[in-house]
Write a protein that holds these residues in place. Sequence first.
Motif, PDB file in Angstrom:
ATOM      1  N   MET A   1      13.788 -38.724  29.345  1.00 41.85           N
ATOM      2  CA  MET A   1      15.183 -39.220  29.067  1.00 41.85           C
ATOM      3  C   MET A   1      16.110 -38.550  28.193  1.00 41.85           C
ATOM      4  O   MET A   1      16.660 -39.070  27.079  1.00 41.85           O
ATOM      5  N   LYS A   2      16.383 -37.336  28.586  1.00 40.90           N
ATOM      6  CA  LYS A   2      17.448 -36.464  27.974  1.00 40.90           C
ATOM      7  C   LYS A   2      18.628 -36.940  27.948  1.00 40.90           C
ATOM      8  O   LYS A   2      19.343 -36.854  26.888  1.00 40.90           O
ATOM      9  N   ALA A   3      18.911 -37.877  28.795  1.00 40.15           N
ATOM     10  CA  ALA A   3      20.467 -38.524  28.956  1.00 40.15           C
ATOM     11  C   ALA A   3      20.712 -39.437  27.814  1.00 40.15           C
ATOM     12  O   ALA A   3      21.744 -39.409  27.323  1.00 40.15           O
ATOM     13  N   ILE A   4      19.804 -40.018  27.191  1.00 32.19           N
ATOM     14  CA  ILE A   4      19.941 -40.823  26.177  1.00 32.19           C
ATOM     15  C   ILE A   4      20.600 -40.312  24.670  1.00 32.19           C
ATOM     16  O   ILE A   4      21.265 -40.214  24.155  1.00 32.19           O
ATOM     17  N   LYS A 149      15.307 -39.295  36.100  1.00 33.31           N
ATOM     18  CA  LYS A 149      15.692 -37.866  36.743  1.00 33.31           C
ATOM     19  C   LYS A 149      16.960 -37.791  37.148  1.00 33.31           C
ATOM     20  O   LYS A 149      17.754 -36.770  36.860  1.00 33.31           O
ATOM     21  N   ALA A 150      17.386 -38.602  37.843  1.00 30.66           N
ATOM     22  CA  ALA A 150      18.989 -38.825  38.436  1.00 30.66           C
ATOM     23  C   ALA A 150      19.633 -38.724  37.217  1.00 30.66           C
ATOM     24  O   ALA A 150      20.848 -38.124  37.000  1.00 30.66           O
ATOM     25  N   ILE A 151      19.522 -39.555  36.392  1.00 29.97           N
ATOM     26  CA  ILE A 151      20.643 -39.707  35.206  1.00 29.97           C
ATOM     27  C   ILE A 151      20.373 -38.742  34.411  1.00 29.97           C
ATOM     28  O   ILE A 151      21.577 -38.083  33.832  1.00 29.97           O
ATOM     29  N   ASP A 153      19.817 -35.374  35.348  1.00 20.31           N
ATOM     30  CA  ASP A 153      20.552 -34.380  36.009  1.00 20.31           C
ATOM     31  C   ASP A 153      22.007 -34.591  35.724  1.00 20.31           C
ATOM     32  O   ASP A 153      22.740 -33.698  35.712  1.00 20.31           O
ATOM     33  N   ALA A 154      22.566 -35.737  35.919  1.00 16.20           N
ATOM     34  CA  ALA A 154      23.918 -36.052  35.785  1.00 16.20           C
ATOM     35  C   ALA A 154      24.452 -35.857  34.342  1.00 16.20           C
ATOM     36  O   ALA A 154      25.541 -34.987  34.074  1.00 16.20           O
ATOM     37  N   PHE A 155      23.732 -36.271  33.438  1.00 13.77           N
ATOM     38  CA  PHE A 155      24.168 -36.023  31.998  1.00 13.77           C
ATOM     39  C   PHE A 155      23.953 -34.680  31.547  1.00 13.77           C
ATOM     40  O   PHE A 155      24.660 -34.300  30.460  1.00 13.77           O
ATOM     41  N   LEU A 156      23.140 -34.094  32.137  1.00 19.64           N
ATOM     42  CA  LEU A 156      22.994 -32.365  31.614  1.00 19.64           C
ATOM     43  C   LEU A 156      23.871 -31.521  32.655  1.00 19.64           C
ATOM     44  O   LEU A 156      23.808 -30.382  32.450  1.00 19.64           O
ATOM     45  N   GLY A 157      24.714 -32.374  33.588  1.00 14.21           N
ATOM     46  CA  GLY A 157      25.392 -31.257  34.325  1.00 14.21           C
ATOM     47  C   GLY A 157      25.307 -30.707  35.511  1.00 14.21           C
ATOM     48  O   GLY A 157      25.782 -29.816  35.958  1.00 14.21           O
ATOM     49  N   HIS A 158      23.904 -31.192  35.874  1.00 19.17           N
ATOM     50  CA  HIS A 158      23.374 -30.564  37.067  1.00 19.17           C
ATOM     51  C   HIS A 158      23.679 -30.972  38.389  1.00 19.17           C
ATOM     52  O   HIS A 158      23.267 -30.392  39.361  1.00 19.17           O
ATOM     53  N   SER A 159      24.255 -32.121  38.464  1.00 18.52           N
ATOM     54  CA  SER A 159      24.565 -32.805  39.588  1.00 18.52           C
ATOM     55  C   SER A 159      25.928 -32.999  40.381  1.00 18.52           C
ATOM     56  O   SER A 159      26.076 -33.202  41.512  1.00 18.52           O
ATOM     57  N   ASP A 160      26.879 -32.981  39.445  1.00 17.41           N
ATOM     58  CA  ASP A 160      28.294 -32.967  39.753  1.00 17.41           C
ATOM     59  C   ASP A 160      29.010 -32.150  38.977  1.00 17.41           C
ATOM     60  O   ASP A 160      29.304 -32.020  37.804  1.00 17.41           O
ATOM     61  N   PRO A 161      29.829 -30.986  39.848  1.00 20.09           N
ATOM     62  CA  PRO A 161      30.635 -30.239  39.153  1.00 20.09           C
ATOM     63  C   PRO A 161      31.870 -30.745  38.278  1.00 20.09           C
ATOM     64  O   PRO A 161      32.249 -29.910  37.617  1.00 20.09           O
ATOM     65  N   MET A 162      32.205 -31.853  38.730  1.00 16.89           N
ATOM     66  CA  MET A 162      33.499 -32.235  38.232  1.00 16.89           C
ATOM     67  C   MET A 162      33.113 -32.805  36.611  1.00 16.89           C
ATOM     68  O   MET A 162      33.874 -32.851  35.830  1.00 16.89           O
TER      69      MET A 162
END
Length: 193
Positions: A1-4, A149-151, A153-162
């Motif tokens: 839960m790195k996103a938190i 995992k999905a969250i 990836d998103a918050f660590l900037g791995h899933s969406d270049p924007m």
Amino acid sequence: MKAIRVIRDEHRAIAAVVHGMIHLVRDIRERGAKPNFQLFGAMIYYIDAFPERFHHPKEDGYLFRLLRLRHPDAKTLLDRLEGEHRTGAHKIRTLEQALARYQHGGESEFPVFAKAVEDYAAFHWEHMRAEESEVMPLAEKYLTAEDWKAIDDAFLGHSDPMVGADAGSEYQALFTRICNLAPPPIGVGPSAD
Ligand SMILES: [Fe+2]
Ligand SMILES: [Fe+2]
């Protein structure tokens, strides 16, 4: 839960700039400090662009979307917070207009600008509080390992270049610029006196 951790860090960065604005407004009101419009402009740009283009899209698209699936009872809370992501953008427009009036209209426009800053700070403070103390405990309870995992990836900037790592470093650079412009104790820039 790195996103938190990332969400909390992003909230702290936004809060630092909002508190910086409150501090500057107080200095003007109480000590007659000279307004630094370049600094106010950079701060408002930051609290507009960073949440709007970087932070909220990840909350809406990942954290809130998955929590809606796993815990439908969170609907009212998440509807409110997503609504605030939209109304927050309007509040920033109000803030920009109040700054322009203050800059070009002079001192008589200061009270309206000061109130817009204080209103925005109260609004945003309550928004972050609800995310940290209401959404996060529900997310920790109901989301699956795959969701995290999905969250993450998103918050660590791995899933969406924007909203990815490059965008993150642009906002970091802007934050540093604000710190360099702001007088102590907000930043390391020249004193307002
Ligand atoms: Fe949010
Ligand atoms: Fe947030």
